[in-house]
Motif scaffolding. Structure first.
Motif, mmCIF file in Angstrom:
data_model
loop_
_atom_site.group_PDB
_atom_site.id
_atom_site.type_symbol
_atom_site.label_atom_id
_atom_site.label_comp_id
_atom_site.label_asym_id
_atom_site.label_seq_id
_atom_site.Cartn_x
_atom_site.Cartn_y
_atom_site.Cartn_z
ATOM 1 N N ILE A 1 0.891 -1.270 0.111
ATOM 2 C CA ILE A 1 -0.254 -0.111 -0.007
ATOM 3 C C ILE A 1 0.850 1.132 0.111
ATOM 4 O O ILE A 1 1.794 1.389 0.839
ATOM 5 C CB ILE A 1 -0.768 0.014 1.350
ATOM 6 N N GLY A 2 0.727 2.092 -0.776
ATOM 7 C CA GLY A 2 1.292 3.419 -0.963
ATOM 8 C C GLY A 2 0.886 4.228 -0.025
ATOM 9 O O GLY A 2 -0.172 5.159 -0.370
ATOM 10 N N VAL A 3 1.698 4.785 0.916
ATOM 11 C CA VAL A 3 1.101 6.135 1.577
ATOM 12 C C VAL A 3 1.787 7.302 1.308
ATOM 13 O O VAL A 3 3.026 7.415 1.281
ATOM 14 C CB VAL A 3 1.432 5.487 3.206
ATOM 15 N N LEU A 4 0.875 8.421 1.240
ATOM 16 C CA LEU A 4 1.710 9.547 0.552
ATOM 17 C C LEU A 4 2.236 10.179 1.737
ATOM 18 O O LEU A 4 1.973 10.411 2.863
ATOM 19 C CB LEU A 4 0.367 10.317 0.301
ATOM 20 N N PRO A 5 3.548 10.789 1.311
ATOM 21 C CA PRO A 5 4.514 11.392 2.536
ATOM 22 C C PRO A 5 3.815 12.636 3.238
ATOM 23 O O PRO A 5 4.342 12.880 4.307
ATOM 24 C CB PRO A 5 5.928 11.467 1.895
ATOM 25 N N ALA A 6 3.050 13.196 2.478
ATOM 26 C CA ALA A 6 2.717 14.659 2.946
ATOM 27 C C ALA A 6 1.343 15.040 2.675
ATOM 28 O O ALA A 6 0.825 14.598 1.426
ATOM 29 C CB ALA A 6 3.421 15.707 2.445
ATOM 30 N N PHE A 7 0.444 15.673 3.381
ATOM 31 C CA PHE A 7 -0.818 16.342 3.259
ATOM 32 C C PHE A 7 -0.946 17.032 1.843
ATOM 33 O O PHE A 7 -1.855 16.676 1.060
ATOM 34 C CB PHE A 7 -1.258 16.810 4.381
ATOM 35 N N ARG A 8 -0.150 17.910 1.586
ATOM 36 C CA ARG A 8 -0.193 18.683 0.470
ATOM 37 C C ARG A 8 0.034 18.029 -0.781
ATOM 38 O O ARG A 8 -0.705 18.247 -2.123
ATOM 39 C CB ARG A 8 0.756 19.969 0.459
ATOM 40 N N SER A 9 0.710 16.804 -0.688
ATOM 41 C CA SER A 9 0.824 16.141 -2.175
ATOM 42 C C SER A 9 -0.322 15.452 -2.474
ATOM 43 O O SER A 9 -0.230 14.649 -3.634
ATOM 44 C CB SER A 9 2.142 15.153 -1.818
ATOM 45 N N CYS A 10 -1.255 15.211 -1.897
ATOM 46 C CA CYS A 10 -2.407 14.368 -2.237
ATOM 47 C C CYS A 10 -3.741 15.132 -2.355
ATOM 48 O O CYS A 10 -4.856 14.561 -2.463
ATOM 49 C CB CYS A 10 -2.630 13.270 -0.980
ATOM 50 N N LEU A 11 -3.743 16.251 -2.639
ATOM 51 C CA LEU A 11 -4.937 17.188 -3.190
ATOM 52 C C LEU A 11 -5.183 16.754 -4.564
ATOM 53 O O LEU A 11 -4.644 16.063 -5.278
ATOM 54 C CB LEU A 11 -4.554 18.612 -3.199
ATOM 55 N N PRO A 12 -6.612 16.844 -4.658
ATOM 56 C CA PRO A 12 -7.127 16.545 -5.967
ATOM 57 C C PRO A 12 -6.238 16.877 -7.225
ATOM 58 O O PRO A 12 -5.743 17.738 -7.251
ATOM 59 C CB PRO A 12 -8.436 16.906 -5.988
ATOM 60 N N TYR A 13 -6.212 15.772 -8.006
ATOM 61 C CA TYR A 13 -5.624 15.979 -9.496
ATOM 62 C C TYR A 13 -4.112 16.045 -9.256
ATOM 63 O O TYR A 13 -3.315 15.990 -10.368
ATOM 64 C CB TYR A 13 -5.976 17.120 -10.060
ATOM 65 N N GLU A 14 -3.308 16.184 -8.223
ATOM 66 C CA GLU A 14 -1.969 16.052 -8.143
ATOM 67 C C GLU A 14 -1.505 14.555 -8.221
ATOM 68 O O GLU A 14 -0.213 14.619 -8.419
ATOM 69 C CB GLU A 14 -1.592 16.700 -6.718
ATOM 70 N N ARG A 15 -2.294 13.673 -8.141
ATOM 71 C CA ARG A 15 -1.484 12.122 -8.164
ATOM 72 C C ARG A 15 -3.077 11.254 -8.706
ATOM 73 O O ARG A 15 -4.107 11.547 -7.817
ATOM 74 C CB ARG A 15 -1.190 11.963 -6.960
ATOM 75 N N PRO A 16 -2.854 10.327 -9.406
ATOM 76 C CA PRO A 16 -3.794 9.262 -9.520
ATOM 77 C C PRO A 16 -4.079 8.501 -8.323
ATOM 78 O O PRO A 16 -3.209 8.312 -7.651
ATOM 79 C CB PRO A 16 -3.061 8.451 -10.616
ATOM 80 N N ILE A 17 -5.181 8.005 -8.377
ATOM 81 C CA ILE A 17 -5.524 7.230 -7.002
ATOM 82 C C ILE A 17 -5.997 5.871 -7.547
ATOM 83 O O ILE A 17 -6.356 5.625 -8.592
ATOM 84 C CB ILE A 17 -6.717 7.859 -6.218
ATOM 85 N N ASN A 18 -5.471 4.836 -6.916
ATOM 86 C CA ASN A 18 -5.731 3.536 -7.264
ATOM 87 C C ASN A 18 -6.160 2.621 -6.193
ATOM 88 O O ASN A 18 -5.923 3.299 -5.041
ATOM 89 C CB ASN A 18 -4.331 2.813 -7.432
ATOM 90 N N ALA A 19 -6.951 1.589 -6.398
ATOM 91 C CA ALA A 19 -7.719 0.942 -5.441
ATOM 92 C C ALA A 19 -6.527 0.115 -4.409
ATOM 93 O O ALA A 19 -5.450 -0.196 -5.006
ATOM 94 C CB ALA A 19 -8.464 -0.153 -5.798
ATOM 95 N N GLY A 20 -6.725 0.185 -3.138
ATOM 96 C CA GLY A 20 -5.604 -0.276 -2.336
ATOM 97 C C GLY A 20 -4.555 0.757 -1.807
ATOM 98 O O GLY A 20 -3.834 0.614 -0.804
ATOM 99 N N ASP A 21 -4.703 1.986 -2.442
ATOM 100 C CA ASP A 21 -3.842 2.881 -1.926
ATOM 101 C C ASP A 21 -4.267 3.789 -0.588
ATOM 102 O O ASP A 21 -5.566 3.379 -0.251
ATOM 103 C CB ASP A 21 -3.927 4.014 -3.038
ATOM 104 N N ASN A 22 -3.650 4.287 -0.109
ATOM 105 C CA ASN A 22 -3.948 5.259 1.155
ATOM 106 C C ASN A 22 -4.026 6.719 0.614
ATOM 107 O O ASN A 22 -3.129 7.239 -0.200
ATOM 108 C CB ASN A 22 -3.218 5.446 2.360
ATOM 109 N N TYR A 23 -4.637 7.640 0.940
ATOM 110 C CA TYR A 23 -4.947 8.993 0.411
ATOM 111 C C TYR A 23 -5.294 10.099 1.484
ATOM 112 O O TYR A 23 -6.165 9.782 2.238
ATOM 113 C CB TYR A 23 -6.049 8.919 -0.578
#
Length: 311
Positions: A1-23
């Motif tokens: 499972i890929g956990v994003l390292p920082a809050f700002r990096s996971c705002l909408p459209y900044e990264r694709p989301i995939n089933a099984g990820d954390n966001y």
């Protein structure tokens, strides 16, 4: 499972989301502050403590006592210190385990969880971690990784009449928890930019969503930003939720302060699905991940919000 390292990096459209990820999206009170110097600073910023006669600058939770809201007994206040935000919690008596009059002499689990009345506690607002359950071409279905609050499903076991139609006590459309999710939680947890990334979802409340072959307590579909998972969603193998172990969830410190039940470090959490044969029961998952039924007026069951996000 890929956990994003920082809050700002996971705002909408900044990264694709995939089933099984954390966001990460949004921010909500979670971890109790234990640093004594910081507590002193926050206590000063919080000002005079509230009382049933005078809330001061604190906001009453408006929790119910014996089926009425005649006297406030629990309050919160948000304070900013530097770049961080904190929520203070203070109560003058324990929260009743049930909101119904007959059972209101029992307390919730605040004291068992280590939170005492007439004591001020502070909780840090932290990015909320969401499990990505599924994705399609336009949206992703996300569910909170932790139980974020403790709320009753509805405050009374009494059926109502709305528009000439009988509304059962376990009707999700008219429930307290649905209203709380789409008002208090939605507005407190997400900024305007974040809210714009959350889809309005036609939530399936049909009999099929409950896991039963038939029930008179299934309500009409709702149109929501935030919602509870249904039984069918919360047991979906495609979502990674087919086993009891996969459904075990822990509560935040903040949820524990509100009175959520804790056993072996884990907590119960509500589903939106009603019971099939009693109007005052709804389904939930136990601390060990197995399905159970709970009186809708229980305040010690956790809330695990879910929503659909724009992709």
């Amino acid at each position: 499972i890929g956990v994003l390292p920082a809050f700002r990096s996971c705002l909408p459209y900044e990264r694709p989301i995939n089933a099984g990820d954390n966001y990460y999206l949004g921010s909500y009170p979670q971890t109790k502050v234990s640093d004594t110097a910081l507590i002193t600073t926050l206590n000063t910023a919080g000002g005079t403590l509230p009382s049933p006669a005078d809330s001061q600058t604190w906001t009453p939770y408006q929790y119910y006592i014996s089926g009425s809201n005649a006297e406030a007994f629990m309050w919160y206040k948000d304070v900013t210190n530097g770049s961080d935000k904190y929520r203070g919690v203070y109560f003058t008596s324990y929260r009743p385990l049930y909101t119904t009059t007959a059972s209101s002499t029992e307390n919730s689990y605040q004291d068992e969880n280590g939170y005492l009345f007439l004591t001020r506690y502070w909780f840090r607002y932290e990015p909320v971690l969401w499990d990505v359950l599924s994705v399609d071409e336009s949206t992703g279905l996300l569910s909170a990784d932790k139980i974020l609050a403790s709320q009753e499903y509805y405050l009374s076991n009494v059926n109502r009449t709305i528009g000439g139609v009988t509304v059962y006590a376990n009707n999700y459309k008219e429930s307290n928890v649905r209203s709380w999710l789409n008002s208090d939680f939605y507005n407190q947890a997400f900024s305007a930019t974040e809210q714009a990334s959350i889809d309005t979802t036609i939530v399936d409340n049909s009999v099929a969503s409950t896991g039963y072959e038939s029930t008179i307590y299934a309500c009409e579909n709702t149109s929501d930003k935030i919602f509870l998972l249904s039984y069918v969603e919360a047991t979906n193998a495609a979502y990674g939720l087919s086993t009891a172990t996969s459904r075990i969830r822990q509560a935040t410190d903040y949820a524990k302060a509100l009175g959520v039940y804790v056993s072996s470090g884990n907590s119960h959490w509500w589903l939106r699905s009603p019971n099939y044969d009693y109007a005052n029961y709804a389904r939930y998952f136990d601390y060990d991940g197995y399905i159970n039924l709970g009186d809708i007026s229980l305040t010690g069951l956790g809330v695990l919000p879910a929503f659909r996000i724009n992709r």
